[in-house]
Design a protein around this motif. Structure first.
Motif, PDB file in Angstrom:
ATOM      1  N   SER A  19       0.831  -1.207   0.000  1.00 33.60           N
ATOM      2  CA  SER A  19       0.000   0.000   0.000  1.00 33.60           C
ATOM      3  C   SER A  19       0.862   1.252   0.000  1.00 33.60           C
ATOM      4  N   ALA A  20       1.944   1.234   0.778  1.00 30.50           N
ATOM      5  CA  ALA A  20       2.870   2.370   0.787  1.00 30.50           C
ATOM      6  C   ALA A  20       3.483   2.564  -0.595  1.00 30.50           C
ATOM      7  N   ALA A  21       3.883   1.449  -1.214  1.00 29.12           N
ATOM      8  CA  ALA A  21       4.518   1.532  -2.533  1.00 29.12           C
ATOM      9  C   ALA A  21       3.549   2.075  -3.580  1.00 29.12           C
ATOM     10  N   ALA A  41      -9.625   1.272   3.754  1.00 31.92           N
ATOM     11  CA  ALA A  41      -8.322   1.692   3.226  1.00 31.92           C
ATOM     12  C   ALA A  41      -8.180   1.357   1.748  1.00 31.92           C
ATOM     13  N   VAL A  42      -8.558   0.159   1.357  1.00 32.00           N
ATOM     14  CA  VAL A  42      -8.417  -0.222  -0.052  1.00 32.00           C
ATOM     15  C   VAL A  42      -9.385   0.565  -0.918  1.00 32.00           C
ATOM     16  N   ARG A  62      -3.595   1.540   5.799  1.00 36.14           N
ATOM     17  CA  ARG A  62      -3.697   2.983   5.993  1.00 36.14           C
ATOM     18  C   ARG A  62      -2.383   3.562   6.528  1.00 36.14           C
ATOM     19  N   SER A  63      -1.727   2.846   7.422  1.00 44.38           N
ATOM     20  CA  SER A  63      -0.447   3.352   7.929  1.00 44.38           C
ATOM     21  C   SER A  63       0.574   3.452   6.805  1.00 44.38           C
ATOM     22  N   ALA A 123       3.588   6.902   3.168  1.00 47.62           N
ATOM     23  CA  ALA A 123       3.923   7.238   1.787  1.00 47.62           C
ATOM     24  C   ALA A 123       3.757   8.735   1.536  1.00 47.62           C
ATOM     25  N   LYS A 124       2.643   9.278   1.988  1.00 46.60           N
ATOM     26  CA  LYS A 124       2.404  10.713   1.790  1.00 46.60           C
ATOM     27  C   LYS A 124       3.457  11.544   2.521  1.00 46.60           C
TER      28      LYS A 124
END
Length: 600
Positions: free
Chosen positions: A96-98, A138-139, A421-422, A427-428
């Motif tokens: 998710s971060a990527a 989150a998704v 979500r984390s 990432a942001k």
């Protein structure tokens, strides 16, 4: 040899030339099987060219070691690669971060912004146990069309949760309990987390993330100037069991990054190192853990109730042991069945694996799996400390995300949405920090990530249920915990002015063997319950015949002398894979020998 960032187009052009014949189009070489991908990552180890690029080659050039030489693997040079962000772990948090990072980069027109995901499993999802109820918040934000029928790349294996059951189990019966609000699964989906992780990996690669399964990060790299994290190195290949290099020896590779995100999951080896180095737990309570054991069954159609979600408490666990079970009906006649046992249980005679086998014989579950077939088994550790145990998550050069930081919502029995979500929040924060500070030599600190966590639904969610798990440490044990948790769920809702403390570290709760009653487990029938070797054979676990054993004991005999008289072989019982064992040995002081059963 490091890659000069100005020559990345040259490097990628060479990679494209190599990859195109196999795929018909230029795609990241991370879509190849691990052996082929390692070929593509190999560098010709010759004198450097005038232009400092690391070209790709199809020839498998290795640094060979004479089997009779005294080569020290640690003294050999490693290839290195410069990336913008390196993510350790290819689970929901890391992927998710990527994805979020690459979305931001692509939106800004920065196609050359490099994100690398390193995953130790041979393929994404291989180290993730299947069967999961996901809250899709989150998704939905990350990939809004993830489950839409008109999306050809949608995740196709999501089963909508249709109804919930909560039961308190006695040995032969079950008592219906009202499901607390946190366990309402309306709008949630039952999925295979293994399949979901593979799907996330495909989505990441589609937008340009470099995903490398089969590459285990084994060492954290630090700057010599200020001690900040500057990336990781992957493990060496071709090391014999005794630690000496084999003829196939290959040195690991270094990935240098301005930001490194650790998404290893519960109790990751590198995460523990970075937590200790930067004292990230200085303001939090100790983390507490549980062991989850799980099987997936293919059941008879008449026993299958698609979308049903069942949770249980009570039997087979004693009243002084925290835990509970679940049964999820998903897919086509598939049932995920499992038991979680808190690792602060006091009786050293208790075996989580043995309790799981008893659990399956309860009529509530046996009536469903009877006549079916067990198709997989797995076990994993879980973080249960919750809000009180969240460490500082940012450090010089990177951050902790997902289950590495301990974002599992224990009363809700969910953590995938908080992990994702984390990763998105980190990432942001990483994207903003890198754009604000373009000096390649400076150290990045993700202050915004810590702030974003405290303002997020993750923080609110975990704070609201913070007192439920510690309440089971009261003198009333299980029943006191159930009563207090009910008050928290329906009345207090986390707004109490107090925060209950965890009793201590899990191992401190273990009593000596002579202080607790011995537990005898019935012989497994091979139909509903199974011996541990049969279960391990269903994990798909396999290792090289001569690879080093990663579990180490400094002094085997001293360990046996100190631990056996007190706990009478607790190691035999707490491991869900039969790795640790005491063997009768009259030549030893205590009459037994402690050993680790590594695959041979």
């Amino acid at each position: 040899m490091s890659i000069n960032t100005s020559t990345r187009p040259v490097m990628r052009a060479r990679a494209a030339t190599l990859v195109t014949p196999y795929l018909g189009a230029c795609r990241p070489h991370s879509c190849f099987p691990p052996a082929r991908r390692r070929l593509l990552l190999q560098s010709p180890r010759r004198a450097p060219l005038a232009v400092t690029t690391r070209s790709f080659t199809a020839s498998h050039f290795r640094r060979l070691a004479d089997v009779n030489s005294n080569l020290d693997p640690q003294q050999q040079d490693r290839e290195s690669d410069e990336v913008d962000v390196c993510i350790v772990g290819g689970g929901p948090a890391g992927l998710s971060a990527a994805i979020r990072l690459k979305q931001l980069a692509n939106e800004a027109g920065k196609d050359e912004f490099r994100i690398v995901v390193l995953e130790k499993a041979g393929e994404l999802g291989d180290h993730i146990v299947s069967g999961n109820v996901i809250e899709p918040s989150a998704v939905n934000e990350l990939l809004p069309d993830w489950n839409k029928a008109d999306n050809p790349s949608r995740f196709e294996n999501a089963t909508p949760a249709t109804h919930d059951k909560m039961r308190f189990l006695t040995k032969k019966g079950s008592i219906p309990l009202p499901a607390p609000p946190q366990m309402n699964n309306h709008g949630n989906f039952i999925i295979s987390l293994n399949q979901f992780s593979k799907w996330l990996g495909e989505r990441a690669e589609e937008i340009g993330v470099e995903v490398y399964p089969g590459f285990a990060a084994s060492e954290i790299l630090y700057k010599s100037t200020d001690g900040s994290v500057m990336g990781v190195a992957t493990n060496d290949q071709g090391i014999a069991r005794d630690g000496t290099p084999k003829p196939s020896f290959e040195r690991g590779m270094e990935f240098h990054a301005r930001v490194t995100l650790f998404a290893e999951g519960c109790h990751g080896s590198l995460s523990k190192q970075v937590i200790n180095k930067f004292d990230l737990r200085r303001d939090s309570q100790p983390q507490t853990y549980a062991l989850g054991l799980k099987e997936v069954w293919e059941v008879k159609p008449e026993n299958f109730r698609k979308g049903e979600v069942v949770h249980s408490m009570g039997y087979p666990l004693p009243s002084d042991t925290y835990g509970g079970g679940w049964m999820y009906h998903f897919g086509d006649n598939l049932v995920s069945l499992g038991l979680v046992v808190g690792l602060d249980y006091p009786n050293p005679w208790l075996s989580p694996y043995g309790e799981f086998q008893k659990f399956k014989h309860h009529p509530l579950f046996k009536s469903v799996i009877e006549g079916g077939k067990c198709i997989s088994y797995g076990a994993r550790a879980l973080n249960e400390g919750g809000f009180q145990s969240i460490p500082k998550c940012a450090f010089p050069g990177g951050a902790l995300i997902g289950d590495t930081a301990g974002f599992l919502n224990v009363p809700k029995i969910k953590g995938t949405h908080t992990a994702m979500r984390s990763g998105m929040l980190a990432a942001k924060a990483a994207w903003d920090a890198l754009n604000e500070n373009k000096d390649a030599e400076s150290t990045i600190f993700l202050y915004d990530y810590e702030d974003a966590l405290r303002e997020s639904t993750i923080w609110n969610e975990l704070k609201e249920v913070r007192n439920m798990r510690p309440s089971f440490h009261s003198p009333l044990g299980l029943y006191g915990g159930i009563l207090y948790s009910g008050l928290e769920a329906y009345i207090f809702r986390g707004k109490t002015p107090w925060t209950l403390q965890h009793k201590g570290k899990d191992h401190e709760a273990t009593k000596h063997a002579d202080q607790k009653p011995k537990i005898e487990y019935a012989k497994n029938d091979g139909v509903t319950s199974f011996d541990i070797l049969t279960s391990v054979s269903r994990t798909g676990t396999n290792h090289e015949e001569d690879q080093p054993v990663h579990l180490q004991v400094d002094d085997w005999d001293r360990h046996a002398r100190e631990m056996w008289p007190k706990y009478k072989g607790v190691e035999n019982r707490f491991c869900p894979a039969g790795v640790y064992e005491y063997v009768e040995d009259e030549g030893k002081d205590v009459g037994v020998r402690f050993q680790i059963n590594a695959q041979k």
